[in-house]
Scaffold this motif. Structure first.
Motif, PDB file in Angstrom:
ATOM      1  N   PRO A   1      -2.628   2.685   7.537  1.00 47.78           N
ATOM      2  CA  PRO A   1      -3.738   3.600   7.841  1.00 47.78           C
ATOM      3  C   PRO A   1      -4.546   4.022   6.602  1.00 47.78           C
ATOM      4  O   PRO A   1      -5.662   4.508   6.732  1.00 47.78           O
ATOM      5  N   ASP A   2      -4.010   3.792   5.409  1.00 40.22           N
ATOM      6  CA  ASP A   2      -4.678   4.207   4.167  1.00 40.22           C
ATOM      7  C   ASP A   2      -5.572   3.088   3.644  1.00 40.22           C
ATOM      8  O   ASP A   2      -5.091   2.022   3.247  1.00 40.22           O
ATOM      9  N   PRO A   3      -6.895   3.293   3.587  1.00 37.00           N
ATOM     10  CA  PRO A   3      -7.804   2.233   3.121  1.00 37.00           C
ATOM     11  C   PRO A   3      -7.587   1.845   1.660  1.00 37.00           C
ATOM     12  O   PRO A   3      -7.802   0.685   1.308  1.00 37.00           O
ATOM     13  N   LEU A   4      -7.166   2.770   0.810  1.00 35.29           N
ATOM     14  CA  LEU A   4      -6.911   2.422  -0.594  1.00 35.29           C
ATOM     15  C   LEU A   4      -5.701   1.497  -0.718  1.00 35.29           C
ATOM     16  O   LEU A   4      -5.708   0.550  -1.507  1.00 35.29           O
ATOM     17  N   THR A   5      -4.692   1.770   0.061  1.00 28.63           N
ATOM     18  CA  THR A   5      -3.515   0.885   0.079  1.00 28.63           C
ATOM     19  C   THR A   5      -3.904  -0.489   0.601  1.00 28.63           C
ATOM     20  O   THR A   5      -3.471  -1.510   0.056  1.00 28.63           O
ATOM     21  N   ASN A   6      -4.739  -0.513   1.620  1.00 30.03           N
ATOM     22  CA  ASN A   6      -5.190  -1.802   2.166  1.00 30.03           C
ATOM     23  C   ASN A   6      -5.966  -2.601   1.131  1.00 30.03           C
ATOM     24  O   ASN A   6      -5.780  -3.815   1.005  1.00 30.03           O
ATOM     25  N   ARG A   7      -6.832  -1.939   0.394  1.00 31.23           N
ATOM     26  CA  ARG A   7      -7.618  -2.625  -0.648  1.00 31.23           C
ATOM     27  C   ARG A   7      -6.698  -3.171  -1.732  1.00 31.23           C
ATOM     28  O   ARG A   7      -6.884  -4.289  -2.201  1.00 31.23           O
ATOM     29  N   TYR A   8      -5.695  -2.375  -2.123  1.00 30.47           N
ATOM     30  CA  TYR A   8      -4.725  -2.834  -3.119  1.00 30.47           C
ATOM     31  C   TYR A   8      -3.943  -4.037  -2.586  1.00 30.47           C
ATOM     32  O   TYR A   8      -3.771  -5.039  -3.293  1.00 30.47           O
ATOM     33  N   ASN A   9      -3.465  -3.955  -1.343  1.00 36.79           N
ATOM     34  CA  ASN A   9      -2.718  -5.068  -0.752  1.00 36.79           C
ATOM     35  C   ASN A   9      -3.551  -6.330  -0.668  1.00 36.79           C
ATOM     36  O   ASN A   9      -3.064  -7.439  -0.894  1.00 36.79           O
ATOM     37  N   GLU A  10      -4.841  -6.182  -0.345  1.00 37.76           N
ATOM     38  CA  GLU A  10      -5.741  -7.333  -0.301  1.00 37.76           C
ATOM     39  C   GLU A  10      -5.909  -7.938  -1.701  1.00 37.76           C
ATOM     40  O   GLU A  10      -5.898  -9.158  -1.858  1.00 37.76           O
ATOM     41  N   LYS A  11      -6.037  -7.087  -2.702  1.00 36.05           N
ATOM     42  CA  LYS A  11      -6.181  -7.574  -4.081  1.00 36.05           C
ATOM     43  C   LYS A  11      -4.943  -8.354  -4.518  1.00 36.05           C
ATOM     44  O   LYS A  11      -5.044  -9.408  -5.151  1.00 36.05           O
ATOM     45  N   VAL A  12      -3.763  -7.855  -4.158  1.00 33.92           N
ATOM     46  CA  VAL A  12      -2.518  -8.564  -4.481  1.00 33.92           C
ATOM     47  C   VAL A  12      -2.485  -9.924  -3.783  1.00 33.92           C
ATOM     48  O   VAL A  12      -2.079 -10.931  -4.370  1.00 33.92           O
ATOM     49  N   ALA A  13      -2.953  -9.973  -2.532  1.00 38.46           N
ATOM     50  CA  ALA A  13      -3.001 -11.250  -1.799  1.00 38.46           C
ATOM     51  C   ALA A  13      -3.963 -12.222  -2.469  1.00 38.46           C
ATOM     52  O   ALA A  13      -3.663 -13.417  -2.591  1.00 38.46           O
ATOM     53  N   ILE A  14      -5.118 -11.722  -2.919  1.00 37.84           N
ATOM     54  CA  ILE A  14      -6.070 -12.580  -3.629  1.00 37.84           C
ATOM     55  C   ILE A  14      -5.437 -13.136  -4.892  1.00 37.84           C
ATOM     56  O   ILE A  14      -5.583 -14.317  -5.208  1.00 37.84           O
ATOM     57  N   GLU A  15      -4.697 -12.311  -5.618  1.00 37.58           N
ATOM     58  CA  GLU A  15      -4.030 -12.775  -6.838  1.00 37.58           C
ATOM     59  C   GLU A  15      -2.990 -13.848  -6.529  1.00 37.58           C
ATOM     60  O   GLU A  15      -2.870 -14.831  -7.265  1.00 37.58           O
TER      61      GLU A  15
END
Length: 185
Positions: A153-167
């Motif tokens: 539910p936290d958009p900041l956590t989602n953005r971080y998780n997406e960044k980790v996936a991109i890496e």
């Protein structure tokens, strides 16, 4: 006696590649196998996808791989003998899993599908070419990798998780770019 025979058999087995080698070689000195690379430029990876803003992180991962695993000097484009270019053609997010939540609103049951993870997919075109002649050394279109990340539910956590996936995806693609560049034969 049996141990001695086993050791002799093992020694023979391990020496077979010396006699019947197929041309493959191990390189421990971080030098390219398919020819000399006096210098290499890795410009910013371009993106034609609608998701922008990650190109510099992606390019940094590519450069770091070459810096940490090879003795090839990375130089600016105008000083390089070879140029490794990449273009991100597509970045797509799919929602592969859902949770169904049931709510009772004013006496009626309602059901909502809530995604709890997403799959990120990146497609990359890349090529290595000689700067002076323009001759392509290798080219591969449609290199694709994917990674899954959790959605909260936290958009900041989602953005971080997406960044980790991109890496993660970038590292997988970089492994392929590095091998194509350094271990050509």
């Amino acid at each position: 006696m049996k141990l001695q025979k086993n050791l002799i058999g093992l020694a023979i087995f391990l020496s077979l590649p010396l006699f019947f080698g197929c041309g493959y070689q191990f390189r421990a000195d971080c030098e390219p196998m398919g020819g000399d690379i006096p210098s290499l430029a890795i410009p910013l990876m371009e993106s034609t996808s609608s998701s922008l803003g990650f190109e510099s992180d992606f390019t940094k991962i590519v450069r770091d791989e070459f810096i940490s695993h090879s003795n090839v000097p990375l130089v600016p484009r105008d000083e390089a003998a070879l140029i490794l270019e990449g273009e991100i053609k597509e970045i797509r997010t799919d929602s592969p899993t859902y949770d169904i939540t049931e709510n009772n609103v004013r006496g009626e049951d309602t059901y909502n599908a809530v995604t709890n993870s997403r799959r990120l997919r990146i497609v990359l075109d890349a090529r290595l070419f000689e700067k002076d002649t323009g001759r392509t050394i290798w080219k591969e279109n449609g290199m694709e990798e994917q990674a899954r990340y959790e959605v909260t539910p936290d958009p900041l956590t989602n953005r971080y998780n997406e960044k980790v996936a991109i890496e993660k995806i970038a590292r997988r693609l970089v492994d392929r770019l590095y091998l194509k560049t350094m271990e050509r034969f």
